[in-house]
Design an enzyme around this catalytic site. Structure first.
Site, PDB file in Angstrom:
ATOM      1  N   GLN A 115       1.059  -1.323   0.004  1.00 48.02           N
ATOM      2  CA  GLN A 115       0.027   0.074  -0.080  1.00 48.02           C
ATOM      3  C   GLN A 115       0.803   1.337   0.007  1.00 48.02           C
ATOM      4  OE1 GLN A 115      -3.322  -0.487   2.339  1.00 48.02           O
ATOM      5  NE2 GLN A 115      -4.126   1.287   2.399  1.00 48.02           N
ATOM      6  N   SER A 173       3.377  -5.846   3.513  1.00 47.21           N
ATOM      7  CA  SER A 173       2.268  -5.641   4.026  1.00 47.21           C
ATOM      8  C   SER A 173       1.190  -6.381   2.986  1.00 47.21           C
ATOM      9  CB  SER A 173       1.855  -4.139   3.906  1.00 47.21           C
ATOM     10  OG  SER A 173       0.726  -4.061   4.793  1.00 47.21           O
ATOM     11  N   LEU A 174       0.381  -5.645   2.366  1.00 45.83           N
ATOM     12  CA  LEU A 174      -0.709  -6.293   1.524  1.00 45.83           C
ATOM     13  C   LEU A 174       0.004  -7.205   0.433  1.00 45.83           C
ATOM     14  CD1 LEU A 174      -1.531  -5.373  -1.805  1.00 45.83           C
ATOM     15  CD2 LEU A 174      -2.106  -3.184  -0.444  1.00 45.83           C
ATOM     16  N   ARG A 183      -9.422  -8.597   3.770  1.00 52.03           N
ATOM     17  CA  ARG A 183      -8.201  -7.792   4.692  1.00 52.03           C
ATOM     18  C   ARG A 183      -8.559  -6.482   4.617  1.00 52.03           C
ATOM     19  NH1 ARG A 183      -3.132  -5.609   4.079  1.00 52.03           N
ATOM     20  NH2 ARG A 183      -1.585  -6.361   5.440  1.00 52.03           N
ATOM     21  N   HIS A 185      -0.762  -1.769  11.101  1.00 52.46           N
ATOM     22  CA  HIS A 185       0.156  -2.691  11.635  1.00 52.46           C
ATOM     23  C   HIS A 185       0.452  -2.318  13.161  1.00 52.46           C
ATOM     24  CE1 HIS A 185       1.118  -5.000   8.067  1.00 52.46           C
ATOM     25  NE2 HIS A 185       1.162  -3.834   7.281  1.00 52.46           N
ATOM     26  N   GLN A 225      -0.116 -10.391  11.271  1.00 53.63           N
ATOM     27  CA  GLN A 225       0.700  -9.371  10.332  1.00 53.63           C
ATOM     28  C   GLN A 225       0.024  -7.942  10.330  1.00 53.63           C
ATOM     29  OE1 GLN A 225      -0.223  -8.255   6.897  1.00 53.63           O
ATOM     30  NE2 GLN A 225       1.682  -8.468   5.687  1.00 53.63           N
TER      31      GLN A 225
END
Length: 311
Positions: A11, A90-91, A115, A195, A245
């Site tokens: 992202q 991340s993603l 998500r 996060h 995560q």
């Protein structure tokens, strides 16, 4: 031993028009976009024609970057390139796991939708902010974040870049503390504290989803943001780490060092932008790093890898 890693963008890398050139030139990339569209209609057109504001909404960002990441990787595979390992930021980690076979394209697309919605819901319920802190080492940033209050280091991106997430008030206090310490604090264009503990309910939502939509064992090593090491073979452990995560720090620097220690010397970022390529160059020495988001860049990456005898 020399080796190749595909790094899947996360992202913040999104931009209008992403993936269009790959879609137009690579049948393999087109197949990915078509597959994502079959689950989430309109994703391809959103990537190609969506505005900056539209693509900046988490609910859109995540599936669009996911599709573009996998389209770029598919185009490279079509050119005969096969990585030894994969990782994603991340993603991007969901895209990396999908590429490695932990999820089918359909399963990965449905997971990224869950998500994105879960993280958007947390953002609405627990508004927050994020700061990229530059010119200070991670230990100093940890100290300043603690002093700022409800703030936590959440992305260990490079030796001199750590991202902090938390309440808006704590992040504003952090700005002053960072400046006084000789660093630089930059606002990250998000409305949530990704996060961080603010995302705890997203972890719960993902864990519940993965209980009824199980993970498959990956076909090649995938490095985990949560640990900085490769995912274990046990699929239940994979599901737990992937769920955790979203509410825990991304240990990106540790992942890069672990890959280099395993013999990886060529890092190819797949997807929009070149953020991860820059982080590799600022973290590791003696490696090559390139980004692929166009057909031309894919050919250049192939030439690099072929020149090393890795195809």
């Amino acid at each position: 031993m020399a080796g190749v890693a595909f790094l899947f963008a996360g992202q913040g890398s999104q931009k209008p028009g992403m993936g269009k050139a790959l879609f137009d030139s690579s049948e393999a990339a087109k197949k990915v976009f078509d597959g994502v569209d079959a689950v989430r209609p309109g994703t391809a057109s959103q990537c190609f024609e969506g505005t900056k504001e539209e693509l900046g909404q988490t609910i859109n960002t995540q599936p669009c970057v996911f599709a573009t990441d996998l389209a770029a990787a598919a185009a490279l595979e079509d050119l005969g390139m096969h990585p030894n390992v994969v990782a994603g930021h991340s993603l991007g980690e969901v895209a990396a796991l999908t590429f490695a076979g932990a999820f089918s394209l359909e399963e990965g697309t449905r997971l990224i939708e869950v998500r994105a919605q879960a993280m958007a819901d947390c953002t609405a319920k627990h508004p927050g902010a994020m700061r990229a802190v530059l010119k200070l080492d991670a230990a100093k940033v940890e100290e300043l974040a603690h002093e700022a209050g409800e703030a936590w280091p959440v992305n260990y991106n490079s030796p001199q870049q750590t991202v902090v997430a938390g309440s808006a008030e704590a992040c504003e206090k952090l700005d002053g503390l960072v400046k006084a310490a000789g660093g630089r604090s930059m606002k990250v264009a998000v409305s949530g504290a990704f996060h961080s503990p603010y995302m705890a309910e997203a972890t719960e939502a993902l864990a519940a989803y993965l209980e009824t939509n199980p993970v498959h064992a990956p076909k090649l090593p995938v490095y985990a943001n949560r640990t900085g090491e490769t995912y274990p073979e046990d699929v239940a452990e994979i599901a737990a780490l992937l769920s955790e995560q979203v509410s825990n720090p991304v240990k990106w620097t540790a992942e890069l060092h672990a890959m280099q220690d395993a013999g990886i010397d060529t890092f190819i970022e797949v997807g929009p932008g070149h953020t991860l390529t820059g982080l590799v160059k600022r973290t590791l020495e003696g490696v090559d790093a390139v980004c692929v988001e166009t057909p031309e860049a894919a050919e250049e990456a192939r030439a690099l890898v072929a020149g090393k005898g890795l195809i």
